[in-house]
Design an enzyme around this catalytic site. Structure first.
Site, PDB file in Angstrom:
ATOM      1  N   GLY A  14       4.629  31.526  44.441  1.00 37.79           N
ATOM      2  CA  GLY A  14       4.528  30.075  44.416  1.00 37.79           C
ATOM      3  C   GLY A  14       5.667  29.349  45.080  1.00 37.79           C
ATOM      4  N   PRO A  18       9.869  27.461  54.777  1.00 33.77           N
ATOM      5  CA  PRO A  18       9.473  26.867  56.049  1.00 33.77           C
ATOM      6  C   PRO A  18       8.843  27.905  56.975  1.00 33.77           C
ATOM      7  CG  PRO A  18      11.673  26.128  55.412  1.00 33.77           C
ATOM      8  CD  PRO A  18      11.301  27.235  54.477  1.00 33.77           C
ATOM      9  N   ALA A  19       7.797  27.521  57.687  1.00 35.40           N
ATOM     10  CA  ALA A  19       7.115  28.453  58.584  1.00 35.40           C
ATOM     11  C   ALA A  19       8.002  28.881  59.745  1.00 35.40           C
ATOM     12  CB  ALA A  19       5.832  27.812  59.117  1.00 35.40           C
ATOM     13  N   LEU A  20       8.946  28.045  60.111  1.00 41.78           N
ATOM     14  CA  LEU A  20       9.894  28.333  61.194  1.00 41.78           C
ATOM     15  C   LEU A  20      11.297  28.340  60.620  1.00 41.78           C
ATOM     16  CD1 LEU A  20      10.601  28.591  64.288  1.00 41.78           C
ATOM     17  CD2 LEU A  20      10.770  26.088  64.283  1.00 41.78           C
ATOM     18  N   GLY A  21      12.024  29.432  60.850  1.00 41.10           N
ATOM     19  CA  GLY A  21      13.403  29.528  60.412  1.00 41.10           C
ATOM     20  C   GLY A  21      14.331  29.820  61.565  1.00 41.10           C
ATOM     21  N   GLY A  23      17.382  32.521  62.827  1.00 38.22           N
ATOM     22  CA  GLY A  23      18.041  33.788  62.586  1.00 38.22           C
ATOM     23  C   GLY A  23      19.398  33.886  63.260  1.00 38.22           C
ATOM     24  N   ASP A  48      18.252  32.696  58.123  1.00 35.15           N
ATOM     25  CA  ASP A  48      18.118  34.115  57.808  1.00 35.15           C
ATOM     26  C   ASP A  48      19.351  34.863  58.294  1.00 35.15           C
ATOM     27  OD1 ASP A  48      16.489  36.683  57.256  1.00 35.15           O
ATOM     28  OD2 ASP A  48      17.095  36.896  59.351  1.00 35.15           O
ATOM     29  N   TYR A  53      24.959  41.863  59.297  1.00 30.99           N
ATOM     30  CA  TYR A  53      25.254  41.031  60.468  1.00 30.99           C
ATOM     31  C   TYR A  53      26.728  40.635  60.529  1.00 30.99           C
ATOM     32  CZ  TYR A  53      20.156  40.222  60.645  1.00 30.99           C
ATOM     33  OH  TYR A  53      18.788  40.362  60.694  1.00 30.99           O
ATOM     34  N   LYS A  78      20.060  39.868  53.332  1.00 29.71           N
ATOM     35  CA  LYS A  78      19.523  41.224  53.164  1.00 29.71           C
ATOM     36  C   LYS A  78      20.597  42.175  52.664  1.00 29.71           C
ATOM     37  CE  LYS A  78      16.966  40.272  57.413  1.00 29.71           C
ATOM     38  NZ  LYS A  78      17.905  39.209  57.858  1.00 29.71           N
ATOM     39  N   HIS A 111      16.992  45.636  53.541  1.00 27.40           N
ATOM     40  CA  HIS A 111      16.992  45.577  55.006  1.00 27.40           C
ATOM     41  C   HIS A 111      16.183  46.699  55.657  1.00 27.40           C
ATOM     42  CE1 HIS A 111      19.701  43.789  58.381  1.00 27.40           C
ATOM     43  NE2 HIS A 111      18.519  44.111  58.856  1.00 27.40           N
TER      44      HIS A 111
END
Length: 297
Positions: A14, A18-21, A23, A48, A53, A78, A111
């Site tokens: 639920g 957002p559909a676009l992030g 990275g 993200d 990283y 991650k 990851h």
């Protein structure tokens, strides 16, 4: 503040994402703050990152500098394989939130599947379940899990992953993984969504960005190849996390909500699949070959 509002996708618990992030894979720490600040100024509201990283601290600093309310930005990170195991993964959360400067994460994922030591993977995921129950994370998931890995995991845990972050782009679609994710109610999250890590010298062009099919579709819409590929993902229901350190490209990747691809164009992009993976084979990920110490701070 950008006028464009990115549509949300609803995760299986639920929570919306957002559909676009945006990275930050392979973004050097010294460039991360500026890149994330630019993304947030452009209108991105999902960042993200990952322990591996090495730039979680800089992501956190950019979030603080932005002045945007914490509740308005969806933050995902991650756990790396060297921190798999129940107690180790609980500590990985402490390390990540300490670097990010946050008390709660919106999404925490494993990851890699680490198939050769899957008992550690299961223990790590159970730690994620504990963090979820305790309200320290809002959603949990996995990355680079193939269908067989998902089956093994779901046989041993309680919470179905909210996302599976995998390599997906027109040259490597992974339809079997996408189908498995859909079957289990898992959102497919595309890393390398425009094929940025790929090189296909035997195909007559070096990357997706110069592919004649993609460039022709882009020309027809007055868009760039990158914008076409990101739109392809969105229209097929995937969450997408492009990366860049170039301000103009960060803004370009955001400008994908004012056009739509036709069914024929979507099919033409699907047909470009080569079956060739750009990243490492998930089955070959071991702590011996890919292990790295994740620092405390």
């Amino acid at each position: 503040m950008a006028e464009t509002t990115v549509p949300d996708l609803v995760l299986n618990n639920g929570i919306t994402i957002p559909a676009l992030g945006f990275g930050v894979f392979q973004t050097p720490p010294e460039q991360t703050i500026t890149a994330v600040e630019t993304a947030l100024e452009t209108g991105y509201r999902h960042i993200d990152t990952a322990a591996a990283y090495g730039n979680e601290r800089e992501v956190g600093e950019a979030l603080r500098r932005s002045g945007i309310a914490r509740s308005e930005v969806f933050v995902e990170t991650k756990v790396w394989i060297t921190d798999f195991g129940y107690d180790a993964t609980l500590h990985a959360f402490t390390k990540a939130t300490g670097k990010l400067g946050l008390d709660q994460l919106d999404l925490l994922i494993l990851h890699q599947a680490l198939p050769g030591e899957f008992d550690l993977t299961i223990a790590a995921y159970k730690a994620l379940e504990t963090l979820l129950t305790d309200g320290k994370v809002r959603a949990i998931g996995v990355s680079n899990f193939m269908p067989e890995h998902l089956t093994r995991l779901l046989d041993a845990v309680t919470v179905v992953p909210a996302v599976n972050q995998i390599e997906v782009h027109p040259y490597f679609r992974q339809p079997e993984v996408l189908a498995a994710d859909t079957e289990h109610g898992i959102l497919s999250q595309a890393w390398s969504p425009i094929g940025g890590i790929t090189f296909y010298r035997d195909s007559g062009h070096t990357s997706t960005l110069t592919d004649p099919v993609i460039t022709e579709i882009a020309d027809g819409h007055g868009k760039t190849p990158a914008q076409v590929m990101l739109r392809w993902h969105l229209q097929q229901g995937r969450q997408v996390i492009p990366k860049s350190v170039t301000p103009s490209r960060i803004r370009e990747n955001f400008a994908i909500f004012d056009f739509a691809l036709t069914d024929d164009e979507l099919a033409a992009l699907d047909a470009l699949d080569t079956g060739k993976r750009g990243g490492p084979e998930p089955e070959q990920i071991t702590r011996e070959n890919f292990g790295m110490a994740i620092p405390e701070a």
